[in-house]
Design a protein around this motif. Structure first.
Motif, PDB file in Angstrom:
ATOM      1  N   MET A   1       0.834  -1.164   0.000  1.00 34.90           N
ATOM      2  CA  MET A   1       0.000   0.000   0.000  1.00 34.90           C
ATOM      3  C   MET A   1       0.890   1.243   0.000  1.00 34.90           C
ATOM      4  SD  MET A   1      -2.751   1.111   2.865  1.00 34.90           S
ATOM      5  CE  MET A   1      -4.317   1.400   2.172  1.00 34.90           C
ATOM      6  N   VAL A   2       0.642   2.145  -0.908  1.00 34.21           N
ATOM      7  CA  VAL A   2       1.408   3.359  -1.036  1.00 34.21           C
ATOM      8  C   VAL A   2       0.580   4.518  -0.488  1.00 34.21           C
ATOM      9  CG1 VAL A   2       2.531   4.933  -2.639  1.00 34.21           C
ATOM     10  CG2 VAL A   2       2.570   2.474  -3.091  1.00 34.21           C
ATOM     11  N   ALA A   3       1.165   5.256   0.436  1.00 36.28           N
ATOM     12  CA  ALA A   3       0.455   6.385   1.028  1.00 36.28           C
ATOM     13  C   ALA A   3       0.493   7.570   0.086  1.00 36.28           C
ATOM     14  CB  ALA A   3       1.085   6.764   2.356  1.00 36.28           C
ATOM     15  N   GLU A   4      -0.612   8.292   0.048  1.00 35.80           N
ATOM     16  CA  GLU A   4      -0.659   9.485  -0.784  1.00 35.80           C
ATOM     17  C   GLU A   4       0.160  10.588  -0.149  1.00 35.80           C
ATOM     18  OE1 GLU A   4      -4.479  10.927  -1.992  1.00 35.80           O
ATOM     19  OE2 GLU A   4      -5.331   8.910  -1.893  1.00 35.80           O
ATOM     20  N   LYS A   5       0.727  11.405  -0.985  1.00 36.63           N
ATOM     21  CA  LYS A   5       1.450  12.561  -0.482  1.00 36.63           C
ATOM     22  C   LYS A   5       0.426  13.576  -0.011  1.00 36.63           C
ATOM     23  CE  LYS A   5       5.628  12.314  -3.230  1.00 36.63           C
ATOM     24  NZ  LYS A   5       6.493  13.017  -4.195  1.00 36.63           N
TER      25      LYS A   5
END
Length: 98
Positions: A1-5
């Motif tokens: 899972m990639v966190a949003e900036k």
């Protein structure tokens, strides 16, 4: 899972959340320290009998009576019994080497 900036607009609310989390964590640490200090202290009676005081100091009754007569320790009476305060006994004990 990639966190949003985070965007520039969401940054203030994120910083407030971080501050709130830090405050909660600091309070939890403080509560833990208080609990640890209370639980790590040995329980000691404040009022000691003659026998308990002699055992604490490693002396016999005659020495304790002499110290009482000389004003080194204070005793308290209730009916015909004699008692000593632990805190006062411990205050009288001083280090010999500085």
């Amino acid at each position: 899972m990639v966190a949003e900036k985070p965007s520039f607009e969401t940054m203030p609310s994120l910083l407030l959340q971080v501050q709130e989390n830090q405050k909660k964590l600091a309070q939890q640490i403080s509560d833990f320290q208080k609990s640890f200090e209370q639980n790590s202290r040995p329980t000691q009676k404040e009022i000691l009998t003659i026998e308990e005081t002699c055992a604490l100091l490693g002396v016999n009754r005659s020495t304790l009576y002499k110290w009482e007569k000389d004003g080194v320790v204070l005793s308290y009476g209730l009916e015909k019994r004699r008692y000593y305060k632990y805190s006062e006994i411990m205050e009288r004990i001083v280090p010999l080497n500085k």
